[in-house]
Design a protein around this motif. Sequence first.
Motif, PDB file in Angstrom:
ATOM      1  N   GLU A  90       6.356 -11.695   1.029  1.00  0.00           N
ATOM      2  CA  GLU A  90       6.117 -10.413   1.724  1.00  0.00           C
ATOM      3  C   GLU A  90       5.632  -9.326   0.956  1.00  0.00           C
ATOM      4  OE1 GLU A  90       9.351  -9.198   4.344  1.00  0.00           O
ATOM      5  OE2 GLU A  90       9.691 -11.516   4.984  1.00  0.00           O
ATOM      6  N   VAL A 123       1.902  -9.907   0.366  1.00  0.00           N
ATOM      7  CA  VAL A 123       1.032  -9.515   1.524  1.00  0.00           C
ATOM      8  C   VAL A 123       0.963  -8.015   1.661  1.00  0.00           C
ATOM      9  CG1 VAL A 123       0.967  -9.745   3.989  1.00  0.00           C
ATOM     10  CG2 VAL A 123       1.815 -11.714   2.695  1.00  0.00           C
ATOM     11  N   ASN A 124       2.161  -7.515   1.456  1.00  0.00           N
ATOM     12  CA  ASN A 124       2.022  -5.741   1.488  1.00  0.00           C
ATOM     13  C   ASN A 124       0.974  -5.442   0.518  1.00  0.00           C
ATOM     14  OD1 ASN A 124       3.718  -5.838   3.522  1.00  0.00           O
ATOM     15  ND2 ASN A 124       5.560  -5.673   2.334  1.00  0.00           N
ATOM     16  N   LYS A 125       0.982  -5.788  -0.720  1.00  0.00           N
ATOM     17  CA  LYS A 125       0.131  -5.472  -1.864  1.00  0.00           C
ATOM     18  C   LYS A 125      -1.122  -5.763  -1.382  1.00  0.00           C
ATOM     19  CE  LYS A 125      -1.141  -7.879  -5.697  1.00  0.00           C
ATOM     20  NZ  LYS A 125      -0.783  -8.731  -6.792  1.00  0.00           N
ATOM     21  N   TRP A 126      -1.661  -6.766  -0.850  1.00  0.00           N
ATOM     22  CA  TRP A 126      -2.737  -7.068  -0.634  1.00  0.00           C
ATOM     23  C   TRP A 126      -3.317  -6.375   0.609  1.00  0.00           C
ATOM     24  CZ3 TRP A 126      -1.226 -12.896  -0.168  1.00  0.00           C
ATOM     25  CH2 TRP A 126      -1.306 -13.520  -1.499  1.00  0.00           C
ATOM     26  N   LYS A 127      -2.418  -5.999   1.595  1.00  0.00           N
ATOM     27  CA  LYS A 127      -2.867  -4.778   2.597  1.00  0.00           C
ATOM     28  C   LYS A 127      -3.147  -3.762   2.062  1.00  0.00           C
ATOM     29  CE  LYS A 127      -0.342  -7.053   6.342  1.00  0.00           C
ATOM     30  NZ  LYS A 127       0.912  -7.067   7.305  1.00  0.00           N
ATOM     31  N   ARG A 128      -2.296  -3.253   1.073  1.00  0.00           N
ATOM     32  CA  ARG A 128      -2.327  -1.746   0.472  1.00  0.00           C
ATOM     33  C   ARG A 128      -3.884  -1.573  -0.106  1.00  0.00           C
ATOM     34  NH1 ARG A 128       2.874  -2.342  -1.345  1.00  0.00           N
ATOM     35  NH2 ARG A 128       2.018  -3.109  -3.516  1.00  0.00           N
ATOM     36  N   GLY A 182      -6.427  -3.524   0.635  1.00  0.00           N
ATOM     37  CA  GLY A 182      -7.660  -4.096   1.529  1.00  0.00           C
ATOM     38  C   GLY A 182      -7.921  -5.601   1.525  1.00  0.00           C
ATOM     39  N   LYS A 187      -7.530  -9.730   1.748  1.00  0.00           N
ATOM     40  CA  LYS A 187      -6.968 -10.780   2.445  1.00  0.00           C
ATOM     41  C   LYS A 187      -6.185 -11.657   1.621  1.00  0.00           C
ATOM     42  CE  LYS A 187     -10.124 -10.753   6.386  1.00  0.00           C
ATOM     43  NZ  LYS A 187     -11.127 -11.533   7.192  1.00  0.00           N
TER      44      LYS A 187
END
Length: 84
Positions: A62, A65-70, A72, A74
């Motif tokens: 998790e 995934v949060n790091k990748w979302k921050r 930008g 995938k």
Amino acid sequence: MTSIHCGWLYGSIYRTKLRKLFSLPAAPCGDHPVHGFCCLCSLTQEYRELKNRGADPSIGWEANVNKWKREGLKPPITLPTMER
């Protein structure tokens, strides 16, 4: 007591999830035999696979995934093979 002896089973379930996520083949054999016969080897391979794809296994899925979302991004999907 039985949960101690079933660690390979739980590991193989997560190995299957990892393979499906990154479209990796189940070669040369399935996930259950790999974890059953050499759990340490399979866990090491999975750790390196995640590291090679840009994940940090020490922070958990998790958090990655949060790091990748921050950032930008995938979750990294590359060639369908296990890396050495």
